[in-house]
Scaffold this active site. Structure first.
Site, PDB file in Angstrom:
ATOM      1  CB  CYS A  20      -1.002  -0.038   1.146  1.00  0.00           C
ATOM      2  SG  CYS A  20      -2.375   1.108   0.894  1.00  0.00           S
TER       3      CYS A  20
ATOM      4  CG  HIS B 226      -4.532  -3.461   2.321  1.00  0.00           C
ATOM      5  ND1 HIS B 226      -3.530  -3.101   3.199  1.00  0.00           N
ATOM      6  CD2 HIS B 226      -5.069  -2.313   1.870  1.00  0.00           C
ATOM      7  CE1 HIS B 226      -3.475  -1.789   3.292  1.00  0.00           C
ATOM      8  NE2 HIS B 226      -4.390  -1.282   2.493  1.00  0.00           N
TER       9      HIS B 226
ATOM     10  CD  GLU C 104      -2.663  -6.357   4.717  1.00  0.00           C
ATOM     11  OE1 GLU C 104      -2.054  -6.657   3.669  1.00  0.00           O
ATOM     12  OE2 GLU C 104      -3.006  -5.187   5.002  1.00  0.00           O
TER      13      GLU C 104
END
Lengths: 194, 255
Positions: free
Chosen positions: A78, A176, A178
């Site tokens: 990011c 993202h 994750e």
């Protein structure tokens, strides 16, 4: 030697990223120690929020040169990806400059709010990234990187922008991983096997 | 364009998931982490946790369960409830949440939104907005909705407050239309359409979903996501079936 260093500058979504790696069986070490980061087999530079603030924290921690000098796999996520570029419309400060070009804001339009928040499909996806053409991944950002010749996957939100970049040891992910379910986990695994 | 986001909302009180009707008479639904995992597995695009007792009780959200949720799920989630300072937001985000949602504390201290956006970026800052239509048809804000005896009209119009919050740095708005909450008669499309036209950040519909058609209606008026609780908790609508329906309606969904 630390095998996987997760840069922790005291802000942002570091724990969320750490847990994402933990779910795929990796054990990132949270650290801001330049020596550990310089010598680590792999490094992750997370980041949310303001690019100028993130850049200041990198500088204050003595990490700018350490990151530029990396020769082993290094992933910016990011805002961490945005820091790899030369500059950003969000700040007057020069960024790390391992990739050419300037990060610019996404402009809202009717039916296209900003931040770009949610699950958007990938296109122009290269091989070996764990993610595939047409898969949805999760975004939460108001600025996007320029094309740099290092694009490895893109998405379109008003304009096409790079979602994954790869240049030498440097990887960047605007999305993202994750928080991107199975495709995100597959991407993190691909980075760990690079 | 992003996929239409389906967002189960887990109201949390005293460490368990609960659901009330029109913000009253809460009943226990179950364990927080088990519910979070189940919804993530079923295809939810995001989760929202509201600690609905927090603001009214003057305490903040407990971060232990936030970390447990962050550990098990691989989709984004936001946390609301009593977050009235940068430090409290930092604790929640530091435990692994992706966004914080502020409601009553932001009404009491609008500058809070600015401080949160400066500290974490606007993509981390959600405005929760409880709104109702008054007898004159004006959209108005309510506060402290976790406790019926403490709910009050704060004397602000919804659209004005939403615009101010966005100008201060809110990156998303969850509009909870109180006339419709928990009664499954559909989202308040008039309020949602007015808000979507008034702000240029994502708007999430909340309150009143009862059928798959209700979700499609929210997306048709411009919402980026649709939030619901009871239809998912009661298993009246399965997320997979809902996405099949939205897909048939021509909406992009994530599989």
């Amino acid at each position: 030697m630390t095998s996987l260093a997760l840069i922790d500058l005291g802000y942002g979504n570091v724990e969320s990223v750490r847990l994402g790696f933990e779910r795929i069986g990796a054990a990132p070490v949270r650290t801001d120690d330049p020596d550990v980061i310089a010598r680590a087999e792999r490094v992750i530079l997370p980041g949310v929020g303001h690019a100028g603030y993130a850049r200041e924290r990198v500088e204050a921690a003595g990490l700018a040169e350490v990151l530029r000098a990396r020769t082993r796999p290094t992933l910016g996520i990011c805002v961490g990806m945005q820091l790899l570029f030369e500059g950003s419309e969000e700040t007057d400060r020069p960024l790390l400059g391992v990739l050419p070009g300037r990060v610019t804001s996404l402009e809202p339009a009717p039916g296209r709010p900003v931040p770009h928040m949610g699950w958007t499909r990938l296109h122009d996806v290269e091989e070996g990234l764990g993610v595939h053409e047409g898969e949805h991944v999760y975004f939460a950002h108001s600025y996007a990187c320029p094309g740099s010749g290092a694009d490895a996957a893109c998405a379109t939100y008003g304009r096409s922008f790079p979602v994954i970049v790869r240049k030498g040891p440097f990887w960047g992910a605007q999305f993202h991983p994750e928080r991107s379910a199975a495709p995100g986990a597959a991407f993190l695994k691909a980075f760990l096997s690079s | 364009m992003p996929a239409a986001r389906i967002i189960p909302c887990l109201d949390v009180a005293n460490g368990v998931v609960v659901k009330g009707v029109q913000f009253r008479d809460h009943r226990v639904i179950g364990d927080i982490v088990e519910n979070a995992q189940r919804y993530a597995d079923e295809g939810a695009d995001e989760l929202v946790f509201y600690d609905i007792t927090a603001s009214a009780d003057g305490r903040s959200v407990d971060v232990d369960w936030v970390h447990k949720v962050a550990r098990v799920i691989d989709i984004p989630f936001s946390v609301a409830g009593g977050i009235d300072s940068v430090d409290k937001a930092a604790a929640v985000l530091g435990a692994g949440a992706d966004k914080v949602s502020v409601n009553s504390p932001a009404l009491a201290d609008p500058e809070l939104i600015t401080r949160l956006a400066d500290a974490f970026g606007r993509q981390c800052v959600v405005l929760g907005l409880d709104s109702f239509t008054d007898e004159q048809g004006v959209l108005r804000v309510k506060a402290l909705t976790g406790r019926p005896d403490k709910t009050m009209d704060v004397g602000r119009e919804t659209i004005d407050w939403a615009r101010e919050a966005v100008a201060r740095g809110a990156g998303e708005i969850v509009l909870n239309a109180m006339n419709n909450d928990g009664v499954r008669q559909g989202y308040d499309l008039v309020q949602l359409e007015a808000l979507c036209a008034a702000v240029d950040v994502p708007v999430i519909a909340s309150g009143g979903a009862g059928t798959p058609e209700h979700f499609a209606q929210a997306f048709a008026v411009g919402c980026s996501g649709a939030l619901a609780a009871s239809v998912f908790h009661d298993q009246r609508i399965a997320i997979g079936d809902l996405k099949d329906y939205l897909d048939q309606q021509g909406l992009e969904v994530r599989r």
